[in-house]
Design an enzyme around this catalytic site. Sequence first.
Site, PDB file in Angstrom:
ATOM      1  CE  LYS A  87     -26.646  67.509 -43.102  1.00 43.25           C
ATOM      2  NZ  LYS A  87     -25.551  66.757 -43.372  1.00 43.25           N
ATOM      3  CB  SER A 101     -28.146  64.096 -40.708  1.00 44.71           C
ATOM      4  OG  SER A 101     -26.878  64.415 -41.277  1.00 44.71           O
ATOM      5  CB  SER A 136     -26.060  62.449 -43.691  1.00 42.46           C
ATOM      6  OG  SER A 136     -26.534  61.618 -42.829  1.00 42.46           O
TER       7      SER A 136
END
Lengths: 49, 450
Positions: free
Chosen positions: B78, B153, B177
């Site tokens: 990420k 996220s 997330s």
Amino acid sequence: MKAVFTETEFRARLAALGLSLDDKAFAAAWAGAQHLRGEVAKVEAYLKE
Amino acid sequence: MTDPADLSLPEAAAMLRSGSLTSRELAEAVLARIATQNPRLHAFTHIATDALDQADRADALLAEGNSGPLCGIPIAVKDLMDVAGQPATSGSRVLAGRIADTDAPAIARFRAQGAVLIGKLATYEFAMVGPDLTLPDPPARNPWNPAHITGGSSSGSAAAVAGGLVRLAIGTDTGGSIRSPSAYCGCVGLKPTYDRVSRSGAFPLSPSLDHTGPLAATVEEAALALDAMTEGDWRPASARIGQPITGLKIAYARDWFADDPQASPALIRALDEAASTLSLLGAQITLVTLPDYPPFEAAASVILHAEALEKHRSLICDHAADYGRPTLQCLAFGAALDAEDLATAREAQTRLTADMLAAMEGYDLILTATTLTPALPFSAFDGEKAVWTPMRTIAFNLTGQPALSLPAGFENGLPLGMQLIARPGDEDLLCMTGHAFERASDHSVLRPLF
């Protein structure tokens, strides 16, 4: 008990952050701010249980 | 022959060790898959220019016979976390052009074990809110239906794994997330115990609630990844994979989601079926009433917004115009809070954690929903203000307990997720149970058709 959190106070705190929002963004931010004050009230109520 | 990009981590590791596959061949297969699928899914924001060099170094380690289970395995990260030499923008114009000097400690552990850090993945801006169509990187799309969001996220992480671009991705989780995009996209997401994995080298959202962990195609792969990331003396998450779950006591927190009018009927059915499956596997399922959810969500929201504003205070001063509108508005919410509010929320955090652990007395795990609906369509987001989707995740960021989301069914072709929660340090129980469920159901082996 805290005083009610006002839009004027919120505007002052945003200004202190150097944050200037247009009307639409401010409306969204103020709605979120009021929601968060509601969350604080929920936390306080839980702690009083 | 199976495309190497579709090999599970244990299958690929065995072939790499036997010499029937090289890390370079595996990396080339994964790069080809990314080239084919990423234009549709927007999961990757950057492909490592040295991916094949990394693979060659892994092949050298493999040839020496001195390698662990992740040597030569491609892993994507990420874009909230630093990978040396790769862009690190947290999905924001605010940090545009930033290249990380060093690896985040959790990533350094992968590199030291010979993993191939193949690229960076889309994130909601600063892990705060999304999707935002106005940012430079287009938002990741749900592999099951690209007209729908991935959740966030860790949006690119879930899209990359569910879309078959990689088997393993790393994400972060402050309020769900890792778990909510896993549920929306139909992959496995493992949020470990607080402090089990280093949070350094990731842009902080709320340090009291931030966690780093894996998203993977299967529970076993998630467990192996977590073990590779773990620092210190913890029982390995993979230690009990394959063991029977007979006699395990599972508290089924059905009212936490089924009593909420937002919960989809298909989700309630899927969770009831999951409870039945676990019962057939020998677990003892008991319907329980956990402490009320709203105080958990309230205390966590207060902590998250107060800490997030503090972390962004200086950046807002200098770069307000570079933030996406929804992110800036969410950060502004925090101005409604003061130090006393944060102290009150932290006091509640201590009590709520004790309440939750007391409610688990006599049980090994909790079973509940991850999200209450399948992924929403992009059309539900106007790019102006934040839209919150209902989920049951943030309570375990507050308590710091490990939590695993895994596929539990579908609604209108979109995945639904279930969540298992354990006591701190019991990731082995969590993964043992998740793996047993996975083997007894077909949800995790289903993949979207391209």
